[in-house]
Design an enzyme around this catalytic site. Sequence first.
Site, mmCIF file in Angstrom:
data_model
loop_
_atom_site.group_PDB
_atom_site.id
_atom_site.type_symbol
_atom_site.label_atom_id
_atom_site.label_comp_id
_atom_site.label_asym_id
_atom_site.label_seq_id
_atom_site.Cartn_x
_atom_site.Cartn_y
_atom_site.Cartn_z
ATOM 1 C CD GLU A 17 48.621 5.580 -37.758
ATOM 2 O OE1 GLU A 17 49.563 5.061 -38.369
ATOM 3 O OE2 GLU A 17 47.558 4.964 -37.488
ATOM 4 N NE ARG A 526 37.364 2.934 -23.754
ATOM 5 C CZ ARG A 526 38.292 2.278 -23.087
ATOM 6 N NH1 ARG A 526 39.547 2.622 -23.182
ATOM 7 N NH2 ARG A 526 37.977 1.276 -22.292
ATOM 8 C CB CYS A 527 41.026 2.234 -29.763
ATOM 9 S SG CYS A 527 40.922 3.447 -31.090
ATOM 10 C CG ASP A 610 31.448 -3.800 -13.880
ATOM 11 O OD1 ASP A 610 30.611 -3.528 -13.006
ATOM 12 O OD2 ASP A 610 32.542 -3.224 -13.983
ATOM 13 C CG HIS A 652 27.959 -0.545 -14.508
ATOM 14 N ND1 HIS A 652 27.103 0.497 -14.231
ATOM 15 C CD2 HIS A 652 28.631 -0.196 -15.633
ATOM 16 C CE1 HIS A 652 27.275 1.444 -15.143
ATOM 17 N NE2 HIS A 652 28.192 1.043 -16.010
ATOM 18 C CB CYS A 654 26.891 1.313 -19.636
ATOM 19 S SG CYS A 654 28.289 0.335 -20.177
ATOM 20 C CG HIS A 705 30.472 7.977 -22.294
ATOM 21 N ND1 HIS A 705 29.323 7.541 -21.666
ATOM 22 C CD2 HIS A 705 31.268 6.896 -22.417
ATOM 23 C CE1 HIS A 705 29.426 6.250 -21.433
ATOM 24 N NE2 HIS A 705 30.588 5.830 -21.881
#
Length: 764
Positions: A17, A526-527, A610, A652, A654, A705
Amino acid sequence: MTIIHNLGFPRIGAQRELKRAVEAYWAGRQTAEALHETGRALRAAHWQRQADAGVAFVPVGDFAWYDHILEWTTLLGAVPARFGHPEGKPVDLDTLFRMGRGRAPSGKPAAACEMTKWFDTNYHYIVPELTPGQTFRVAREDLFEQVKEAQALGHRVKPVIPGPLTWLWLGKGDAFAQGAGDIGKLQLLDALLPVYGEVLERLAGLGVEWVQIDEPALVLDLPQAWRDAYQAVYAKLAASPVKLLLATYFDGLKDNLATALALPVAGLHVDLVRAPDQLSDVASGLRPGQVLSAGVINGRNIWRTDLDAALAMLVPVREQLQERLWLAPSCSLLHVPVDLAGETELDAELLGWLSFAVQKLDELCLLGKALGGDADPAVQQGLAAQRAALQARRQSPRIHNPAVAQRMAGQAGVSRERAPFGQRIARQQSELRLPAFPTTTIGSFPQTAEIRALRRDWKSGALTDSAYENAIRKEIEEVIRFQEKVGLDVLVHGEPERNDMVEYFGELLAGFAFTKNGWVQSYGSRCVKPPIIFGDVARPAPMTVGWSAYAQSLTDKPVKGMLTGPVTILQWSFVRDDQPREATCRQLALALRDEVVDLEAAGIRVIQIDEPAIREGLPLRRADWRAYLDWAVDCFRLSTAGVGEATQIHTHMCYSEFNDIIESIAAMDADVITIETSRSNMELLKAFEDFHYPNDIGPGVYDIHSPNVPEVDWMVELMRKAAARLPKERLWVNPDCGLKTRAWPETEAALIGMVQAARTLRAA
């Protein structure tokens, strides 16, 4: 009676939610008041569920609109100047959102604050920005208002705040490095501690008895100056009228044990899941009257707890401490899904092995009653049910695969070697014929509502296999044509068939299971829904070859095959706890090796594996790094070394700091590594420069992002900074990360600008 408490509860809501409300507010589809109403409803529901489980003090301050560290940073008024916040004014919600993501419904867009991993988890926090002579003040009222909210609902509360030294450890700035190596940050304590004192005084004024002050930095390698600072800081905070429960988690105190035990706090929480061996030393070192909070329920994994083992460990300490022994999860339950009740599609056997946040609180309650000698027959029945579930899991034939065991027995003899890089890159360039500063993306393209609906309809049976395949092929063709139009050099198929870079592969590998609603927060709104690795891992059939081969058939330009690496799949899953993680990772590597070989056979000349999570797997103590890095690098090479020298291997990464693991990154021997560097203004490249990193590298030139579209001149300037550090003939031009979460208009504008930046660099 044994007191049970909780360090933190998942904030996203059982149905995500919070994510939906926040994103609706960002998009202008709902008001700030509607957003706040969602927050109030979620907090009330979470507090009530914890109280119903028997939690003595509900945590307040674990809720956050974006990130709990960002909440505290804004409470302290530590807002960087570029956000234009008026001096002395309260920090509003939109300023918080602009710090986290670069923009909000009001206020000018600005470069978002840096984001990085929260210790060794897959959660991300917003890095506090520190400056010499920085001042602090109480600049937000949310914490105090939420305390009053919970009290009005009839709850006893335990506010949760980051400790001052951990907050400084997490922070950085132009003059200060992240971590404990920079003792200059300690100079900020003189300005910081009065604000902590004011917060504690105000909480006491609200009738608060206990405050949980989180100091996970105490489980790290700390210089003596930081240990000394702990003593000085808590000597000052001890003057507060509230009782402080100092919480450590994610590892044991080890050489910081004496420091922690010497602090004048009313209670100490320790992680007995990661470091059970510390229990005796901690218990015997407590002062008279001091509380020990035992973190015995795993806050980071989803398996049921062995309550018999927990009782055996705790009974002697209970006899020693009596009511001064409290029980809790090992850490905040932020890292696990909310409730198993939402899992209607898992089979009963597997469901019986699992425990999410709500169930962990129930386990905690049962453990507390058993430890306190509760004579209720339901307690013994609960323990028996727990025992039976654990026994069923151990004996299940679903766990072990004889074919995997046979292959694992011979994996030591499988080659991890490729031809030298110089030989490989010459062969690759002769075949790929790429220009200077070649351009590419990291893999995913925007996932529209239509794409998500396609996958949903197919999984539900509303769409036939052939209709789904045709629709995905159409999406792939559109992405290929778009990249050709923009002028990218190495293309991707866009990954429309993938909802998640780990879940997609897990669905196609044996030994995995998937939840319907097992979401956890990754960053901001973000989930992610981590797969569950419950048994031996194997690849029954090719996973990506068909889509990649189709994409390559549409263009003469090289199209990258896209895989997620073994370490990242491991790190971003809930992993079985009945064998070493290294063994599970090798099983993953062997499965991926087969996929890499099949991609090459299908004509894919560039394959990206990745590994964004390789650094987050590092143990928190440096003494433990080498063993982990050895097997992590070996697993990557095991997955990639089955192809010829003409096939170009990319990887990759991050959210990483590379300085201290650069040798291991080089040992992975990928032909091209792409990394996230734009938020750090290319500072991450210093590690590659100092080490003389030998292979190609693509430093990210814009932050995916944030929805902000970067200026061409800005990207050119970033690449010139990169070229000043590394040979330009080894540089690639790419975004920081995949484009899945971005919208098409900003993606198109950003990539057009990125290609223009590369052309400008070539012409210079």
